[in-house]
Design a protein around this motif. Structure first.
Motif, short mmCIF file in Angstrom:
data_model
loop_
_atom_site.label_atom_id
_atom_site.label_comp_id
_atom_site.label_asym_id
_atom_site.label_seq_id
_atom_site.Cartn_x
_atom_site.Cartn_y
_atom_site.Cartn_z
N HIS A 28 0.80 -1.23 0.00
CA HIS A 28 0.00 0.00 0.00
C HIS A 28 0.83 1.28 0.00
CE1 HIS A 28 -4.10 -1.57 0.33
NE2 HIS A 28 -3.52 -2.60 0.92
N GLN A 29 2.04 1.24 0.54
CA GLN A 29 2.91 2.42 0.61
C GLN A 29 4.34 2.03 0.24
OE1 GLN A 29 1.95 5.62 1.34
NE2 GLN A 29 -0.15 4.86 1.39
N PRO A 30 4.60 1.64 -1.02
CA PRO A 30 5.94 1.14 -1.37
C PRO A 30 7.04 2.19 -1.32
CG PRO A 30 4.57 1.35 -3.32
CD PRO A 30 3.69 1.62 -2.16
N LEU A 31 6.69 3.47 -1.34
CA LEU A 31 7.72 4.50 -1.25
C LEU A 31 8.16 4.76 0.20
CD1 LEU A 31 6.37 7.06 -3.88
CD2 LEU A 31 8.17 5.34 -4.15
N ARG A 32 7.35 4.36 1.15
CA ARG A 32 7.69 4.57 2.56
C ARG A 32 8.24 3.31 3.22
NH1 ARG A 32 2.92 8.44 4.85
NH2 ARG A 32 3.42 10.17 3.47
N ILE A 33 7.66 2.18 2.89
CA ILE A 33 8.07 0.90 3.48
C ILE A 33 8.51 0.00 2.34
CG2 ILE A 33 7.34 -1.09 4.84
CD1 ILE A 33 7.32 1.51 6.42
N GLY A 34 9.76 -0.41 2.38
CA GLY A 34 10.27 -1.23 1.28
C GLY A 34 11.22 -2.30 1.78
N VAL A 35 12.16 -2.63 0.93
CA VAL A 35 13.08 -3.72 1.19
C VAL A 35 14.00 -3.40 2.37
CG1 VAL A 35 14.90 -5.12 0.16
CG2 VAL A 35 12.94 -4.45 -1.21
N ALA A 60 13.41 -10.76 0.82
CA ALA A 60 12.86 -11.38 -0.39
C ALA A 60 11.36 -11.13 -0.49
CB ALA A 60 13.16 -12.88 -0.39
N MET A 61 10.67 -11.25 0.64
CA MET A 61 9.23 -11.01 0.67
C MET A 61 8.92 -9.55 0.33
SD MET A 61 6.72 -11.76 3.87
CE MET A 61 7.61 -10.56 4.85
N GLY A 62 9.72 -8.62 0.87
CA GLY A 62 9.52 -7.21 0.56
C GLY A 62 9.77 -6.89 -0.90
N TYR A 63 10.81 -7.50 -1.47
CA TYR A 63 11.10 -7.29 -2.90
C TYR A 63 9.94 -7.79 -3.75
CZ TYR A 63 13.05 -7.83 -7.52
OH TYR A 63 13.24 -7.78 -8.87
N LEU A 64 9.44 -8.97 -3.45
CA LEU A 64 8.32 -9.50 -4.22
C LEU A 64 7.06 -8.66 -4.03
CD1 LEU A 64 8.86 -13.32 -3.59
CD2 LEU A 64 9.26 -12.05 -5.72
N ALA A 65 6.85 -8.14 -2.83
CA ALA A 65 5.69 -7.29 -2.58
C ALA A 65 5.78 -5.98 -3.36
CB ALA A 65 5.55 -7.01 -1.09
N VAL A 66 6.97 -5.39 -3.41
CA VAL A 66 7.15 -4.16 -4.20
C VAL A 66 6.92 -4.45 -5.68
CG1 VAL A 66 8.87 -2.48 -4.97
CG2 VAL A 66 8.64 -2.98 -2.55
N THR A 67 7.41 -5.61 -6.13
CA THR A 67 7.25 -5.98 -7.53
C THR A 67 5.78 -6.16 -7.90
OG1 THR A 67 9.39 -7.09 -7.44
CG2 THR A 67 7.95 -7.67 -9.27
N ARG A 103 -0.24 -4.75 -9.15
CA ARG A 103 -1.16 -5.81 -9.56
C ARG A 103 -2.10 -6.22 -8.43
NH1 ARG A 103 -1.70 -10.11 -13.12
NH2 ARG A 103 -2.48 -12.01 -12.14
N VAL A 104 -1.55 -6.34 -7.24
CA VAL A 104 -2.34 -6.83 -6.10
C VAL A 104 -3.49 -5.88 -5.78
CG1 VAL A 104 -2.24 -7.32 -3.62
CG2 VAL A 104 -0.46 -8.17 -5.12
N LEU A 105 -3.25 -4.58 -5.88
CA LEU A 105 -4.27 -3.61 -5.49
C LEU A 105 -5.47 -3.58 -6.42
CD1 LEU A 105 -2.02 -0.67 -4.29
CD2 LEU A 105 -3.34 -2.28 -2.91
N TRP A 106 -5.38 -4.17 -7.59
CA TRP A 106 -6.52 -4.21 -8.50
C TRP A 106 -7.52 -5.30 -8.16
CZ3 TRP A 106 -8.37 -0.75 -11.66
CH2 TRP A 106 -7.53 0.29 -12.05
N PHE A 107 -7.15 -6.20 -7.30
CA PHE A 107 -8.03 -7.31 -6.95
C PHE A 107 -8.82 -7.00 -5.69
CE2 PHE A 107 -4.87 -9.33 -9.61
CZ PHE A 107 -5.64 -10.18 -10.38
N ASP A 108 -9.92 -7.74 -5.50
CA ASP A 108 -10.66 -7.63 -4.25
C ASP A 108 -9.86 -8.34 -3.16
OD1 ASP A 108 -11.01 -10.23 -5.11
OD2 ASP A 108 -13.13 -10.33 -4.59
N LEU A 109 -10.39 -8.35 -1.95
CA LEU A 109 -9.61 -8.89 -0.83
C LEU A 109 -9.32 -10.38 -0.97
CD1 LEU A 109 -11.06 -6.99 2.25
CD2 LEU A 109 -8.84 -6.75 1.18
#
Length: 174
Positions: free
Chosen positions: A55-62, A89-96, A100-106
């Motif tokens: 949700h906030q990749p510019l503030r919380i990242g790898v 690794a999880m943070g890198y994949l989440a940033v990547t 895409r993830v935000l376009w889906f429902d929960l």
């Protein structure tokens, strides 16, 4: 950006709330470790890290994921770098995947973050195996499933301060 149908416009995330939720997740992880040593319990720090990284990749990242992993390593007294590697690794994949993830429902988001938690847990198990600590218990493989199952309530709780009022008036047109 055009919002998907039915998705509410959110206020900007408060940095104090972001860092406070990460601290609360760490404290919950500490409390969970003090009460029981069950390996199948969810990873609260990983859940909140992935949430804010998406949700906030510019503030919380790898980098934040790496430091959080080191803090969890020090607290749990495990091999230094075990959680740091997994969270990085999880943070890198989440940033990547964050757009895409935000376009889906929960439910769709839950299916997208489940592999992230599984990869993190698999990396931790691999590091422990290579260090000679043996395989994790069989029930420990439930932890990524439980962590992913908490995605919906975590989203509801962590986005609550950002939701706008539903009753627009002349001073608040949105």
């Amino acid at each position: 950006m055009i919002l998907p149908r039915g998705q509410a416009l959110l206020l900007p995330a408060n940095p104090v709330f972001i860092w406070g939720s990460l601290a609360a997740a760490f404290l919950l992880q500490v409390l969970q470790g003090q009460l029981t040593a069950a390996a199948w319990l969810p990873d609260w720090v990983a859940l909140v890290l992935v949430f804010w990284t998406i949700h906030q990749p510019l503030r919380i990242g790898v980098g934040v994921a790496f430091v959080a992993g080191l803090c969890v390593d020090v607290h749990q007294g495990v091999l230094l770098g075990q959680h740091a590697l997994a969270y990085t690794a999880m943070g890198y994949l989440a940033v990547t995947l964050h757009r895409r993830v935000l376009w889906f429902d929960l439910r769709g988001q839950t299916l997208h973050v489940l592999p992230l938690f599984a990869v993190a847990f698999g990396l931790q198990a691999l590091v422990r195996l290579l260090a000679g600590h043996g395989d994790p218990p069989a029930l420990a493989w439930i932890a990524p499933l439980l962590t992913a199952a908490l995605w919906m309530p975590a989203t509801w709780i962590l986005l609550a301060p950002q939701r706008r009022a539903h009753d627009p008036d002349e001073t608040r047109p949105l």
